[in-house]
Scaffold this active site. Structure first.
Site, mmCIF file in Angstrom:
data_model
loop_
_atom_site.group_PDB
_atom_site.id
_atom_site.type_symbol
_atom_site.label_atom_id
_atom_site.label_comp_id
_atom_site.label_asym_id
_atom_site.label_seq_id
_atom_site.Cartn_x
_atom_site.Cartn_y
_atom_site.Cartn_z
ATOM 1 C CD GLN A 52 2.003 0.394 -3.480
ATOM 2 O OE1 GLN A 52 3.167 0.812 -4.377
ATOM 3 N NE2 GLN A 52 0.972 -0.106 -3.911
ATOM 4 N N GLY A 53 2.278 3.103 1.377
ATOM 5 C CA GLY A 53 1.601 2.697 2.263
ATOM 6 C C GLY A 53 0.358 3.979 1.848
ATOM 7 C CE1 TYR A 54 -3.308 2.986 -1.701
ATOM 8 C CE2 TYR A 54 -1.487 1.312 -1.395
ATOM 9 C CZ TYR A 54 -2.351 1.727 -2.102
ATOM 10 O OH TYR A 54 -1.682 1.746 -3.146
ATOM 11 C CG LEU A 55 -0.233 8.958 2.983
ATOM 12 C CD1 LEU A 55 0.924 10.256 2.952
ATOM 13 C CD2 LEU A 55 0.328 8.916 4.841
ATOM 14 C CG ASN A 69 -0.725 -2.032 -5.099
ATOM 15 O OD1 ASN A 69 0.353 -2.827 -5.027
ATOM 16 N ND2 ASN A 69 -1.081 -2.140 -6.552
#
Length: 169
Positions: free
Chosen positions: A26-29, A140
């Site tokens: 998962q990544g954060y935009l 996270n």
């Protein structure tokens, strides 16, 4: 409007390790004070999730399924992708999600339980460690910019989390 209510704990070795592993990334935009926008891929499935600011125990949450190939393309655009393997472990009336972090966050293992109300009772398995609900460094989104490998020995031992919780009381 969706609301996420969850408690988070550090984890000790135990029966949770027998559950089926489910790798995810998962990544954060967006990582802002008011909200975060996350993209997550697990297997052939993907989701876009918007989480609002909350009190550490509950916060607004909206989640939408998206095409996995588009999610992978989004992950390629963001730094600090968080990799982990999740195990879903039934305990009493709840299902715990135990996350074993990898890469820059290797060595960190946390468990979360989602509740229907902040005061809902739940069974605490023997493998639970210290509670870290509401301690930002365990989010996270924070691990994506300050991974576990960068923490001090005290932070890794959970001592700083206990002190932060004591300061809140």
């Amino acid at each position: 409007m969706g609301v996420e209510i969850e408690r988070k704990f550090l984890v000790k070795p135990g029966a949770w390790e027998r559950a089926v592993p489910q790798p995810m990334a998962q990544g954060y935009l967006v990582r802002g004070d008011a909200a975060t926008v996350r993209v997550r891929v697990s297997g052939g499935h993907a989701w876009l999730t918007v989480k609002g600011r909350g009190d550490g125990l509950s916060r607004p949450e909206f989640e939408y399924g998206i095409p996995a190939d588009e999610a992978r393309a989004m992950l390629a655009m963001v730094p600090g992708v968080v990799e982990k393997t999740r195990r879903r472990v039934p305990v009493g009336a709840h299902v715990w999600e135990v996350d074993v972090f990898e890469g820059e966050n290797a060595g960190l293992v946390v468990a979360e339980v989602e509740l229907t109300s902040p005061d809902e009772a739940f069974e605490r398995p023997a493998w639970l460690g210290a509670e870290v609900t509401g301690v930002p460094r365990y989010y996270n989104s924070e691990l994506s910019v300050r991974p576990f490998r960068m923490w001090s020995a005290a932070e890794k031992a959970g001592k700083a989390a206990k002190a932060a919780k004591a300061d809140e009381a």
